[in-house]
Design an enzyme around this catalytic site. Structure first.
Site, PDB file in Angstrom:
ATOM      1  N   CYS A 129     -14.225 -14.262  -1.869  1.00  0.00           N
ATOM      2  CA  CYS A 129     -13.188 -14.217  -2.906  1.00  0.00           C
ATOM      3  C   CYS A 129     -12.850 -12.808  -3.394  1.00  0.00           C
ATOM      4  CB  CYS A 129     -13.608 -15.052  -4.122  1.00  0.00           C
ATOM      5  SG  CYS A 129     -14.464 -16.578  -3.710  1.00  0.00           S
ATOM      6  N   HIS A 141       2.286  -6.708   5.975  1.00  0.00           N
ATOM      7  CA  HIS A 141       0.885  -6.497   6.395  1.00  0.00           C
ATOM      8  C   HIS A 141       0.905  -5.856   7.777  1.00  0.00           C
ATOM      9  CE1 HIS A 141      -3.248  -7.166   7.594  1.00  0.00           C
ATOM     10  NE2 HIS A 141      -3.538  -7.453   6.344  1.00  0.00           N
ATOM     11  N   MET A 183      -2.866 -18.624  -1.500  1.00  0.00           N
ATOM     12  CA  MET A 183      -4.320 -18.881  -1.502  1.00  0.00           C
ATOM     13  C   MET A 183      -4.643 -19.790  -0.315  1.00  0.00           C
ATOM     14  SD  MET A 183      -7.368 -19.178  -3.200  1.00  0.00           S
ATOM     15  CE  MET A 183      -8.713 -20.361  -3.111  1.00  0.00           C
ATOM     16  N   CYS A 217      -9.687 -10.478  -2.372  1.00  0.00           N
ATOM     17  CA  CYS A 217      -8.336 -10.685  -2.903  1.00  0.00           C
ATOM     18  C   CYS A 217      -8.295 -10.674  -4.433  1.00  0.00           C
ATOM     19  CB  CYS A 217      -7.769 -12.021  -2.411  1.00  0.00           C
ATOM     20  SG  CYS A 217      -7.486 -12.019  -0.637  1.00  0.00           S
ATOM     21  N   HIS A 218      -9.362 -11.164  -5.086  1.00  0.00           N
ATOM     22  CA  HIS A 218      -9.294 -11.328  -6.548  1.00  0.00           C
ATOM     23  C   HIS A 218      -9.975 -10.197  -7.314  1.00  0.00           C
ATOM     24  CE1 HIS A 218      -7.640 -15.396  -6.166  1.00  0.00           C
ATOM     25  NE2 HIS A 218      -8.477 -15.533  -5.151  1.00  0.00           N
ATOM     26  N   HIS A 264      -2.274  -1.475   0.457  1.00  0.00           N
ATOM     27  CA  HIS A 264      -3.225  -2.148   1.334  1.00  0.00           C
ATOM     28  C   HIS A 264      -3.407  -1.350   2.627  1.00  0.00           C
ATOM     29  CE1 HIS A 264      -5.706  -5.561   2.371  1.00  0.00           C
ATOM     30  NE2 HIS A 264      -5.082  -5.652   3.532  1.00  0.00           N
TER      31      HIS A 264
HETATM   32 FE1  DHE Z   1      -8.727  -6.395   6.505  1.00  0.00          FE
HETATM   33  C1  DHE Z   1      -7.760  -3.329   7.812  1.00  0.00           C
HETATM   34  C2  DHE Z   1      -8.761  -5.035   3.399  1.00  0.00           C
HETATM   35  C3  DHE Z   1      -9.252  -9.501   5.186  1.00  0.00           C
HETATM   36  C4  DHE Z   1      -9.243  -7.624   9.621  1.00  0.00           C
HETATM   37  N1  DHE Z   1      -8.296  -4.546   5.750  1.00  0.00           N
HETATM   38  C5  DHE Z   1      -7.910  -3.408   6.448  1.00  0.00           C
HETATM   39  C6  DHE Z   1      -7.725  -2.324   5.533  1.00  0.00           C
HETATM   40  C7  DHE Z   1      -8.030  -2.801   4.287  1.00  0.00           C
HETATM   41  C8  DHE Z   1      -8.386  -4.191   4.418  1.00  0.00           C
HETATM   42  C9  DHE Z   1      -7.999  -2.039   2.995  1.00  0.00           C
HETATM   43  C10 DHE Z   1      -7.274  -0.916   5.906  1.00  0.00           C
HETATM   44  C11 DHE Z   1      -8.437  -0.074   6.327  1.00  0.00           C
HETATM   45  C12 DHE Z   1      -8.024   1.322   6.787  1.00  0.00           C
HETATM   46  O1  DHE Z   1      -7.064   1.448   7.570  1.00  0.00           O
HETATM   47  O2  DHE Z   1      -8.648   2.299   6.363  1.00  0.00           O
HETATM   48  N2  DHE Z   1      -8.906  -7.156   4.613  1.00  0.00           N
HETATM   49  C13 DHE Z   1      -8.906  -6.418   3.479  1.00  0.00           C
HETATM   50  C14 DHE Z   1      -9.075  -7.281   2.333  1.00  0.00           C
HETATM   51  O3  DHE Z   1      -9.200  -6.915   1.135  1.00  0.00           O
HETATM   52  C15 DHE Z   1      -8.990  -8.679   2.791  1.00  0.00           C
HETATM   53  C16 DHE Z   1      -7.617  -9.227   2.412  1.00  0.00           C
HETATM   54  C17 DHE Z   1      -9.997  -9.630   2.174  1.00  0.00           C
HETATM   55  C18 DHE Z   1     -11.428  -9.270   2.353  1.00  0.00           C
HETATM   56  O4  DHE Z   1     -12.271  -9.913   1.715  1.00  0.00           O
HETATM   57  O5  DHE Z   1     -11.772  -8.387   3.121  1.00  0.00           O
HETATM   58  C19 DHE Z   1      -9.082  -8.466   4.304  1.00  0.00           C
HETATM   59  N3  DHE Z   1      -9.144  -8.254   7.267  1.00  0.00           N
HETATM   60  C20 DHE Z   1      -9.338  -9.377   6.563  1.00  0.00           C
HETATM   61  C21 DHE Z   1      -9.680 -10.489   7.418  1.00  0.00           C
HETATM   62  O6  DHE Z   1      -9.947 -11.668   7.041  1.00  0.00           O
HETATM   63  C22 DHE Z   1      -9.574 -10.013   8.821  1.00  0.00           C
HETATM   64  C23 DHE Z   1      -8.371 -10.676   9.478  1.00  0.00           C
HETATM   65  C24 DHE Z   1     -10.790 -10.336   9.677  1.00  0.00           C
HETATM   66  C25 DHE Z   1     -12.022  -9.583   9.310  1.00  0.00           C
HETATM   67  O7  DHE Z   1     -12.587  -8.944  10.219  1.00  0.00           O
HETATM   68  O8  DHE Z   1     -12.437  -9.617   8.158  1.00  0.00           O
HETATM   69  C26 DHE Z   1      -9.328  -8.527   8.589  1.00  0.00           C
HETATM   70  N4  DHE Z   1      -8.517  -5.623   8.367  1.00  0.00           N
HETATM   71  C27 DHE Z   1      -8.822  -6.297   9.514  1.00  0.00           C
HETATM   72  C28 DHE Z   1      -8.638  -5.400  10.642  1.00  0.00           C
HETATM   73  C29 DHE Z   1      -8.202  -4.172  10.122  1.00  0.00           C
HETATM   74  C30 DHE Z   1      -8.143  -4.339   8.690  1.00  0.00           C
HETATM   75  C31 DHE Z   1      -8.829  -5.782  12.101  1.00  0.00           C
HETATM   76  C32 DHE Z   1      -7.868  -2.895  10.904  1.00  0.00           C
HETATM   77  C33 DHE Z   1      -6.484  -2.949  11.430  1.00  0.00           C
HETATM   78  C34 DHE Z   1      -6.169  -1.745  12.289  1.00  0.00           C
HETATM   79  O9  DHE Z   1      -5.617  -1.945  13.380  1.00  0.00           O
HETATM   80  O10 DHE Z   1      -6.454  -0.617  11.871  1.00  0.00           O
END
Ligand code: DHE
Length: 561
Positions: free
Chosen positions: A48, A380, A102, A51-52, A338
């Protein structure tokens, strides 16, 4: 699952409001035992907080404080809170999701866990401890000092074509040889590694877990070896290295969600050097106690990092030439920042302000905001995708979690041959239709004529398990759908296996897709030939558990996307 713009579980959602009216509103939080609180705290962190927020003030997700009130610019006061919603209604929201975005948890959490969480969020949020520079130093483990590491590459692997693949729920990272498609090594890392980034030299892989554990892996050994670890805090998402000439592999920066701060470390040993808080004023002039660090990127044209602070909407340019007398430039943009990536010239950093439905373009040459571009709902981009559009010149692309389009934004250029497109700059010049909302990542490559987009957060199985490929030679054509789950040849599973995060190999002729199943399902990496769009290889192994992000060494080093 529910995504804005899609008619999902409409009856259930309508049921919420009826139910909401009939529920007696409690004034006191439901009681919980210490053991229940501990269990709920862990679930809250894993599922949670992203996002929250830890303090539950809301960002991408809604405010989840027991009671809140706010006064808007016209002086109108509104009040709300989880206590007002009550246990039954909260249980329904957690189980089935909402149209506001959500997601549903009825296939992830048990009924008892859903009840636990519904009660937990009516209680006052727990405030986790702060994490100081000294705490970081205490957590630092230098496993192999620099002078005891190999002096040259001891293996014959083509390091530039290695893929670092997050095995999310296993808390591991797979390094896969991109030439042979063979798993090279699987290493332990922090919990649910979020991203991997490469050192400027391409020798070291850095990863950061959600739990803040940062790892440096040396690929010069016969087998990749973890040479140091350090904890940045208790909740983290981003790292990057120093890439400017003369600073290659010198520093690493990491950003945390909790505590809200960024930390600078030695690039080869991870020895902590400096911690800087991001607490402060939002672009709306309010104080925020939890402005989390979202994406961070290293400039190629200056000794600077671009640090994007989610809740304040402030973009900080951090000059790393003199860490004792740290110079920063703070640029106002929009909330909530983000993820993002460079434009084709690598002068402008494009970052999604997802709650504002905007993309901010930062001019890193002048250190100023170049533009705030209005887009469709909840952009995104991941790092986005760059190509030369036949009609509009250089464009940077983002998908949308909340809308069924991929947006192409015209970016400015210093190259005189693109001067004729100037009037289009910083506008969405075209929207490509997707079969629904729920996109997370787009990708292309300078040698390719395709643009790949996923839709893993779409509620329809068929859409979430596929990827969509647009032909850059004719963007008026509908994208071609590739059914990744079917192509994987794996047996059907009850849970949706989300096809996500297209990533090119070094040559730009293959695209790798993660087929992200449940923790106990067999998952896979499915590889397509970029020219023919034909299946080339399926990498599947019991060790490939919940694969998500994939980072090709060469493309990540040079920000090719
Ligand atoms: Fe991510 C990038 C935050 C959920 C996979 N994700 C990022 C970045 C942030 C972020 C701030 C950028 C980093 C950077 O470039 O320095 N992500 C968050 C969250 O806050 C969120 C919404 C909820 C959480 O609890 O984390 C979240 N993200 C996810 C997932 O559920 C994903 C799909 C699967 C996982 O592995 O958790 C996911 N996020 C990714 C990936 C990137 C990413 C694969 C990098 C993308 C890229 O090509 O650079």
């Amino acid at each position: 699952m529910s995504i804005a713009g899609k008619p999902i579980l409409a009856g259930v959602v309508a049921g919420f409001s009826l139910l909401g009216l009939s529920i007696a509103q409690a004034n006191t939080a439901p009681a919980m035992t210490d053991a229940e609180k501990e269990a709920a705290k862990q679930i809250y962190f894993e599922r949670c907080a992203g996002c929250h927020g830890v303090l539950r003030k809301g960002a991408t997700g809604k405010n989840l404080e027991p009671h809140w009130s706010k006064t808007d610019a016209d002086g109108k006061k509104t009040e709300g809170g989880t206590l007002k919603l009550g246990t039954k209604r909260l249980e329904n929201i957690i189980a089935y999701g909402t149209e506001g975005g959500m997601v549903n948890y009825d296939d992830i959490l048990t009924k008892e866990e859903i009840n636990l969480m519904a009660r937990y969020i009516q209680n006052t949020p727990d405030v986790p401890p702060e994490f100081s520079l000294q705490d970081m130093k205490d957590s630092w483990k230098l496993i192999v000092p620099v002078d005891q590491r190999p002096k040259k590459q001891l293996n014959k692997i083509n390091l530039k074509n290695v893929f670092a693949i997050t095995l999310r729920d296993a808390g591991k990272l797979a390094l896969v040889d991109g030439d042979t498609h063979k798993i090279w090594k699987i290493l332990d890392t922090g919990y649910a590694v979020h991203i991997s980034r490469l050192s400027a030299s391409g020798r070291y892989v850095y990863t950061v877990g959600r739990d803040g554990l940062t790892t440096i892996i040396d690929m010069w050994y016969e087998e990749p070896t973890t040479v140091a670890t350090v904890r940045l805090g208790s909740d983290a998402r981003s790292v990057d290295t120093s890439k400017f000439k003369g600073y290659e592999d010198k520093y690493l920066i990491g950003g945390t969600y909790w505590p809200p701060q960024y930390s600078i470390m030695d690039g080869e040993t991870l020895e902590p050097i400096k911690v800087v808080s991001t607490r402060g004023q939002t672009v709306d002039g309010e104080y925020h106690p939890e402005p989390r660090v979202a994406s961070i990127v290293a400039s190629h044209i200056k000794p600077e990092w671009v640090v994007n602070v989610k809740e304040t909407g402030q973009i900080i340019l951090v000059d790393y030439t003199d860490l004792k007398n740290l110079k920063t430039t703070t640029i106002e943009s929009a909330k909530f920042l983000h993820d993002g990536g460079w434009d084709i010239s690598k002068r402008y950093f494009m970052v999604a302000a997802n709650a504002s439905n905007k993309v901010a373009a930062v001019d890193t040459k002048t250190g100023k905001l170049a533009a705030l571009v209005d887009t469709a709902k909840i952009p995104h981009p991941g790092r986005g995708a760059n190509f030369i559009h036949p009609q509009f010149g250089p464009v940077w692309t983002t998908g949308h979690l909340g809308d069924d389009v991929v947006s192409l934004i015209s970016t400015a250029s210093d190259d005189p041959k693109f001067a004729k497109y100037k009037d289009h700059n910083w506008k969405v010049v075209q929207e490509l239709k997707m079969p629904g909302a729920g996109n997370l990542f787009v990708k292309t490559h300078p040698k390719s004529k395709n643009l790949w987009a996923d839709a893993p957060m779409n509620p329809e199985r068929e859409v979430a398990e596929s990827v969509y490929v647009y032909d850059l030679n004719d963007l008026s054509k509908a994208p071609k759908r590739l059914d990744v789950a079917k192509d994987s040849g794996l047996p059907e599973s009850k849970a949706i296996r989300r096809a996500t995060h297209p990533e090119y190999n070094e040559a730009g002729d293959e695209v790798w897709i993660s087929l992200w199943g449940g923790k106990t399902d067999q998952s896979a990496i499915v590889i397509y030939d970029d020219k023919t769009l034909k299946l080339k290889k399926v990498i599947t192994d019991p060790a490939i558990v919940t694969p998500t992000g994939k980072f090709n060494v060469f493309n990540t080093m040079h920000d090719v996307y």
